[in-house]
Every structure is written in C-alpha cells, then in structure tokens.
Design an enzyme around this catalytic site. Structure first.
Site, mmCIF file in Angstrom:
data_model
loop_
_atom_site.group_PDB
_atom_site.id
_atom_site.type_symbol
_atom_site.label_atom_id
_atom_site.label_comp_id
_atom_site.label_asym_id
_atom_site.label_seq_id
_atom_site.Cartn_x
_atom_site.Cartn_y
_atom_site.Cartn_z
ATOM 1 N N GLU A 1 -2.891 11.268 5.987
ATOM 2 C CA GLU A 1 -2.850 11.628 4.552
ATOM 3 C C GLU A 1 -4.147 12.403 4.284
ATOM 4 O OE1 GLU A 1 -3.046 8.253 1.880
ATOM 5 O OE2 GLU A 1 -2.532 9.449 0.116
ATOM 6 N N ASP B 1 5.536 7.541 -3.684
ATOM 7 C CA ASP B 1 4.258 6.874 -3.376
ATOM 8 C C ASP B 1 3.825 5.910 -4.474
ATOM 9 O OD1 ASP B 1 2.168 6.274 -1.708
ATOM 10 O OD2 ASP B 1 1.069 8.140 -1.986
ATOM 11 N N ASP B 2 3.168 6.410 -5.527
ATOM 12 C CA ASP B 2 2.711 5.584 -6.656
ATOM 13 C C ASP B 2 3.098 6.301 -7.945
ATOM 14 O OD1 ASP B 2 0.899 3.503 -5.195
ATOM 15 O OD2 ASP B 2 0.298 5.446 -4.377
ATOM 16 N N HIS C 1 4.860 2.221 -3.245
ATOM 17 C CA HIS C 1 4.065 0.986 -3.386
ATOM 18 C C HIS C 1 4.471 0.372 -4.713
ATOM 19 C CE1 HIS C 1 1.249 2.296 -0.156
ATOM 20 N NE2 HIS C 1 1.656 3.487 -0.557
ATOM 21 N N HIS D 1 8.937 5.382 0.792
ATOM 22 C CA HIS D 1 7.477 5.269 0.626
ATOM 23 C C HIS D 1 7.160 5.105 -0.846
ATOM 24 C CE1 HIS D 1 3.271 7.056 1.812
ATOM 25 N NE2 HIS D 1 3.171 6.142 0.877
ATOM 26 N N HIS E 1 0.406 4.257 7.202
ATOM 27 C CA HIS E 1 -0.108 5.480 6.586
ATOM 28 C C HIS E 1 -1.034 6.140 7.612
ATOM 29 C CE1 HIS E 1 1.347 3.811 2.868
ATOM 30 N NE2 HIS E 1 0.775 4.714 2.116
HETATM 31 N N1 HPA Z 1 -2.509 5.922 0.507
HETATM 32 C C1 HPA Z 1 -3.104 4.838 0.969
HETATM 33 N N2 HPA Z 1 -3.026 3.661 0.353
HETATM 34 C C2 HPA Z 1 -2.301 3.583 -0.758
HETATM 35 C C3 HPA Z 1 -1.649 4.677 -1.272
HETATM 36 C C4 HPA Z 1 -1.758 5.910 -0.597
HETATM 37 O O1 HPA Z 1 -1.210 6.963 -0.979
HETATM 38 N N3 HPA Z 1 -1.025 4.242 -2.389
HETATM 39 C C5 HPA Z 1 -1.267 2.935 -2.527
HETATM 40 N N4 HPA Z 1 -2.056 2.525 -1.537
HETATM 41 ZN ZN ZN Z 2 1.420 5.375 0.192
#
Ligand code: HPA
Ligand code: ZN
Length: 334
Positions: A203, A281-282, A22, A20, A200
């Site tokens: 979250e 994630d990011d 991006h 996971h 996703h």
């Molecule tokens: N959630 C949803 N969209 C996203 C995320 C995330 O954590 N990171 C980049 N796009």
């Molecule tokens: Zn994500």
C-alpha cells in the site's frame, strides 16, 4: 444512454462482492456521535460536521490515528451489531451479495472490551443480513502489525475459540517499518490452526513486502498491492499465479498513495492481466462505498464495460466462497 450512463447502470445493477473492508472503517460520523453519547465516551469533536472536516489525511499513519480514536466509542456487543448492520444496509444499497469483512480486535481489547462481545455483535448482524437480504459473508480477523508478536499470538489464541465464525486472518495497520517477516511464526500457527490468510502489502510499503507476504507468510490474497508495478519480476509472478490484489482507489487518494484518481495505476494493472478488483477499505473515512469507488474510478480512468465486468468477476473468483457459489454468480454477470 451514453457510454458512461451505461457503465454506471451496469455497476449499480450487477451483483458484487467486496473483499477489503474494515468494519471499524465503516463507522459513519453520525453513529460515532450517537455511540459517544450512548457510552459516555468523549471524542475530540463537537459535531458530526466537525468529525467530517477532520478527515484530511497525508498518509496511512495520519489516518490510523483518527481511525483508532473513532473506534474508542465501540464498547458493547450492541455497538458492534449496529456498526455492522449499517454497513450491511450499504451493501444492500450497492447490490453487494457477498462481503468478507476485517475486524481489529487489538484496537478494542486493551480498552477492556471482551473478544466475545466484538465477534458476537458482528456475527449477529451478518446472520441477520443473510436471513433478511440473502447477503452472505465471511469474517477475517486482522492483526495490528505495529504491535508485537506476543500481542498477536494472544489474540490468535482467542480466535481459535471462534473458528465457526472467523475464516481467516489478515495483517493491517502501519505498514512501513513493520515487515511481514515480523509475523512469520504467527502466520505459521494461524495456518496450522486452519485459518485462511491474507495481508496488507504494497500500500505504502515496498514490493519486497509483497514478496515476503507471499513467500514467508504464504498468504492467499494481497490487500492493496499497488506498489507491485515497481518490480517487474514480481508482476510476472502475480500474473502467472493470478494472485488477487484487493485494490481500494478512493482510499489510495485519501491517503496520498496517488495524487489524484486520474493517476491511479489500476487500469495499468488490469491491462497487464493482474487479478485486481475494487474495494472500499474504510468507506466512512474515504468518501464512499463500493459503487462510488467503481463509478469514480471508471470516470477517472476511462474504464469500459469489459473492464468493469473483469473487476467484478475477479472479485468473485478471489473470494472465499465455494466453487459452486462462485460459478453461480459468475454466470449471472456474463
Ligand atoms: N491500511 C492499513 N491498515 C488499515 C487500513 C489500511 O488501508 N485501514 C484500516 N486499517
Ligand atoms: Zn485496508
């Protein structure tokens, strides 16, 4: 060595996979600044420090606004190559041997960036990663769920020309108010075209979005999924079917899903027998790559060596690697 040093040592040395990430979320402020100059794209920041200090988020939407603004500096194939290559260097540093990366074409195409430039830039860096470092990878294209079905069908059509490079599709962006049901027909077509599917869910959104991702979109993995503990029946199903949940602890703290890492529910999920693993994630926006996520979470939740091994093994098991490669890596970890 004390116990924590032992754990940190194991985390650093173990081969790992990431499921996971991006790729646009690995755009470090330094590269953002460099590309804004190279491509003559204005960004609302005067320095790298100013970019970093803007990274205070209150929820997912407050992050997405800055994340899409940052992505504006990505224009040419070379930019997508550089972005991906920088992430690969982090993989090497963290001993990630296999990674499955998301990309968001719908955040680039409306700015006049061609699909082929995006995918070719990413793919060339990933091929070089395999050649130079033996790091393997898969590419998953994400649909932006705040956009309409039609825009998603358009980009799916483009992806069909790149089935040799794109193995699956996912669903990201603003979760609340954009339920999985909105994309039933899209995911049906994606599956018919042979793409693997993930989404996703849970979250920020409710457990119902996890149910619908499984029952209606028929996805293979749930990205995040941390809200599942609010629904006992759902937890039973996730355990029974060993559905992978790609949890991202530092992301959850930065986006205020939990108030502090000590209160994250990952350890509870793990103890219940849910198939969870840790991801970044990011990482450029949330303060750390995979090893930092593992180490910080271990400290905050007092994870032991068995927990760490379980998390890393869960990740290999849940990857889209073939069974033989999974077996090889799992044996190495044992
Ligand atoms: N959630 C949803 N969209 C996203 C995320 C995330 O954590 N990171 C980049 N796009
Ligand atoms: Zn994500």
């Amino acid at each position: 060595m004390n116990n924590l040093d032992n754990i940190i040592d194991f985390i650093k040395k173990s081969p790992k996979t990431e499921l996971h990430i991006h790729i646009e979320g690995s755009l470090e402020p330094e590269l953002m600044f460099k590309l804004s100059k190279r491509n003559k794209i204005e960004i609302p920041f005067k320095s790298v420090e100013e970019i970093r200090s803007a990274y205070n988020f209150t929820n997912l939407d407050s992050f997405l606004k800055i994340y899409y603004e940052g992505s504006n500096v990505l224009i040419n194939e070379e930019d997508f190559f550089d972005l991906t290559w920088e992430y690969i260097l982090r993989c090497k540093q963290d001993n990630i041997v296999h990674t499955e990366i998301f990309f968001d074409p719908q955040s680039h195409i409306p700015r006049g960036v061609n699909f082929d430039k995006i995918i070719n830039g990413i793919d060339k860096a990933l091929k070089k990663a395999e050649k130079d470092f033996n790091i393997t990878s898969k590419i998953i294209m994400c649909f932006l769920r705040h956009l309409d079905e039609e825009s998603c069908f358009d980009v799916l059509k483009k992806a069909c020309n790149y089935k040799d490079k794109i193995v699956g599709v996912g669903l990201d962006s603003s979760e609340k108010g954009n339920p999985p049901t909105k994309f039933k027909r899209l995911f049906e077509l994606a599956m018919k075209e042979g793409f693997l599917t993930v989404a996703h869910a849970g979250e920020e959104g409710p457990p119902d979005y996890i149910w619908d991702s499984l029952n209606i979109l028929k996805v293979k993995r749930i990205d995040h999924g941390v809200q599942c503990l609010n629904d006992e029946k759902l937890v039973d199903k996730l355990i029974k079917e060993q559905i992978p949940l790609t949890v991202c602890p530092l992301s959850n703290i930065k986006l205020c899903v939990f108030d502090k890492l000590e209160n994250h529910n990952l350890k509870k999920m793990l103890d219940k027998g849910l198939r969870v693993m840790i991801n970044s994630d990011d990482p450029a926006y949330f303060g750390g790559y995979l090893n930092k996520n593992l180490i910080e979470t271990s400290k905050a939740l007092d994870l032991d060596l068995q927990d760490i091994k379980k998390l890393i093994k869960n990740s290999f098991k849940s990857s889209f690697l073939d069974e033989e490669k999974k077996k090889k890596w799992l044996k190495k970890i044992n």
